[in-house]
Design an enzyme around this catalytic site. Sequence first.
Site, PDB file in Angstrom:
ATOM      1  N   GLY A 192      -2.712   4.685   4.566  1.00 17.10           N
ATOM      2  CA  GLY A 192      -3.144   5.378   4.621  1.00 17.10           C
ATOM      3  C   GLY A 192      -3.443   6.154   5.820  1.00 17.10           C
ATOM      4  O   GLY A 192      -2.744   6.645   6.331  1.00 17.10           O
ATOM      5  N   SER A 193      -4.840   6.123   6.234  1.00 13.87           N
ATOM      6  CA  SER A 193      -5.384   7.113   7.563  1.00 13.87           C
ATOM      7  C   SER A 193      -4.644   6.598   8.821  1.00 13.87           C
ATOM      8  O   SER A 193      -3.897   5.714   9.362  1.00 13.87           O
ATOM      9  CB  SER A 193      -6.594   7.257   7.971  1.00 13.87           C
ATOM     10  OG  SER A 193      -6.902   6.073   8.516  1.00 13.87           O
ATOM     11  N   VAL A 235      -6.788   3.424  10.332  1.00 14.67           N
ATOM     12  CA  VAL A 235      -6.172   2.112  10.068  1.00 14.67           C
ATOM     13  C   VAL A 235      -5.337   1.289  10.439  1.00 14.67           C
ATOM     14  O   VAL A 235      -4.798   0.934  10.508  1.00 14.67           O
ATOM     15  CB  VAL A 235      -6.831   2.342   8.980  1.00 14.67           C
ATOM     16  CG1 VAL A 235      -7.376   1.016   7.746  1.00 14.67           C
ATOM     17  CG2 VAL A 235      -8.086   2.683   8.180  1.00 14.67           C
ATOM     18  N   GLY A 236      -4.041   2.222  10.107  1.00 14.25           N
ATOM     19  CA  GLY A 236      -2.971   2.500  10.449  1.00 14.25           C
ATOM     20  C   GLY A 236      -2.721   1.295  11.713  1.00 14.25           C
ATOM     21  O   GLY A 236      -1.859   0.773  11.787  1.00 14.25           O
ATOM     22  N   GLU A 245       2.556   4.609   6.498  1.00 19.49           N
ATOM     23  CA  GLU A 245       3.118   5.653   5.784  1.00 19.49           C
ATOM     24  C   GLU A 245       1.305   6.684   6.050  1.00 19.49           C
ATOM     25  O   GLU A 245       0.561   6.031   5.446  1.00 19.49           O
ATOM     26  CB  GLU A 245       3.092   6.021   4.075  1.00 19.49           C
ATOM     27  CG  GLU A 245       4.183   5.133   3.499  1.00 19.49           C
ATOM     28  CD  GLU A 245       5.011   6.372   4.064  1.00 19.49           C
ATOM     29  OE1 GLU A 245       5.696   7.428   4.782  1.00 19.49           O
ATOM     30  OE2 GLU A 245       6.354   6.124   3.898  1.00 19.49           O
ATOM     31  N   CYS A 264      -0.507  13.269   1.716  1.00 21.08           N
ATOM     32  CA  CYS A 264      -0.442  13.381   2.310  1.00 21.08           C
ATOM     33  C   CYS A 264       0.905  13.958   2.949  1.00 21.08           C
ATOM     34  O   CYS A 264       0.941  14.963   4.565  1.00 21.08           O
ATOM     35  CB  CYS A 264       0.313  11.722   2.784  1.00 21.08           C
ATOM     36  SG  CYS A 264       1.021  10.959   2.366  1.00 21.08           S
TER      37      CYS A 264
HETATM   38  C1  UN1 Z   1       1.153  10.696  -0.631  1.00 25.90           C
HETATM   39  O1  UN1 Z   1       0.541  11.522  -0.419  1.00 25.90           O
HETATM   40  O2  UN1 Z   1       0.874   9.663   0.147  1.00 25.90           O
HETATM   41  O3  UN1 Z   1       5.618  13.943  -2.028  1.00 25.90           O
HETATM   42  C2  UN1 Z   1       3.028  10.731  -0.795  1.00 25.90           C
HETATM   43  C3  UN1 Z   1       4.706  14.077  -2.117  1.00 25.90           C
HETATM   44  C4  UN1 Z   1       4.831  13.282  -3.372  1.00 25.90           C
HETATM   45  C5  UN1 Z   1       4.321  11.499  -2.362  1.00 25.90           C
HETATM   46  C6  UN1 Z   1       3.005  11.992  -1.913  1.00 25.90           C
HETATM   47  N1  UN1 Z   1       5.759  12.994  -4.394  1.00 25.90           N
HETATM   48  O4  UN1 Z   1       3.575  14.992  -2.846  1.00 25.90           O
END
Ligand code: UN1
Length: 502
Positions: free
Chosen positions: A240-241, A244-245, A262, A296
């Site tokens: 998440g963000s 929050v992380g 992550e 992300c």
């Molecule tokens: C995410 O956006 O939380 O590498 C994961 C990627 C994907 C996973 C993204 N396999 O864009």
Amino acid sequence: MLVSDLFAQLGLQQTNPGACSIRWIETSGPVIDSLTPDTGSVLGSVRQATRGDYERVVAESSHVFPRWQMTPAPKRGEIIRQIGEELRAAKSWLGALVTMEMGKILAEGEGEVQEMIDIADFAVGLSRQLYGKTMHSERPGHRMYEHWHPLGPVGVITAFNFPVAVWAWNALVAAVCGNTVIWKPSPQTPLTALAVQHLVNRVMTRHGFDGVFSLVIGSNEEIGEAMIHDRRLPLLSFTGSTEVGRHVAQGVAARLGKSLLELGGNNGLIVMDDADLELALRATVFGAIGTAGQRCTSTRRLFLQQGIAAEFIENLRRIYGQIRIGNPMEPETLMGPLASEAAVARMLNALDEIRAQGGTVLRGGNHLGGAFAEPTLVLAPPGLPAVQKELFAPVLFVTEFETLAQVLAWHNDVPQGLSSAIFTRNLTTAEIFLSHVGSDCGIANVNLGTSGAEIGGAFGGEKDTGGGREAGSDSWQAYMRRQTTTINWSGALPLAQGIHFL
Ligand code: UN1
């Protein structure tokens, strides 16, 4: 496709219980609706778990753990293999549900299920590995080695943008390592989580292992907080963000638990004058517009070397004008809605702020109704403050540069450190980008984009991205505890460091 058919395939009802461990729990929590971002209409409803339900799930998960950890890893792998088979059979149905509930286009919805299948296969292979090292002892007649043991019930909190794949990275690897798993999905995507739980239950019930995978759908305030402070969960994985992380990490650290984070990315893609511009263009567009800029790993910052910048921007503008935006279920659509109208409002507010700071919108920037917005190109002068933040939307900052040294400094000058890419045909340039003076990110690619990582590598990033590594390579070690053992078969008792005593 009829939603009722889809629900029947995936074991869903119009209103679903939101918690499952050894069995589904008929809860009395408040009902939340799952809305499709495409039209804003209600897909289905879920009765959220209460704190009492959570207690029951953790108790059941803890109860199953000793039996699961005693099951040999290759046997656990065989069970995970069967989960992979269920996912293969459900790929188009489950992919469609991901698309309906999250809004990513169908190809990406199915791609997400493929990512689950891939990690299931990877976990099966791992089940015959999970290797420890042996070392040479400094003492005669001694053997040293390390052995990896499961941790216990592991908490997994996932985000709306990858509603099922990120669970699979964590859960299938954690389970093959001998842990039980308690999943709290995003309250924005409860139906995909329920569907996955139904699929997994089919396999686990067959093997008498209900409760290895549990689900708790509930609010961050009630269930999320409980997980952070719960000493029965030795590891909490959070996606998440950064904001929050940070809160999660502090809470888990206060009880000396382990967290696996992550968090936000702010990923840069560098195009050198000597690059294959056709490849760079396609990678940029997929990275910036794919999943409506809500990965992300989405490309958020584009750095163009002076010699190719003007032409590259022109080509980008042209392609941005041709992107089909609309119903994510239609095969020709390349960009679906954002997560919600509120997400579009955040994007538009950010664009106002960007303009006020001196950024120029080159293309896009308009609301297209509902949760739809135009993909947007922004010319960003170096040092634009807005570039420091992760804007979870299809907005790409474009900045021109002269030299490699200059662009590397700008590239690394953000708080986040997830993914990065360079396009070049020059070997030395590529090697500098990959060296310790190059990209400071967890992922650094040459001649491919920032998003769309394969599961075989360790996935994660540095700095405000949180430092976690999930999915492939040796990421499994995060889900186990290492035990170092020395065995003495010498018949004497020599002490290490040459110490003489008694
Ligand atoms: C995410 O956006 O939380 O590498 C994961 C990627 C994907 C996973 C993204 N396999 O864009």
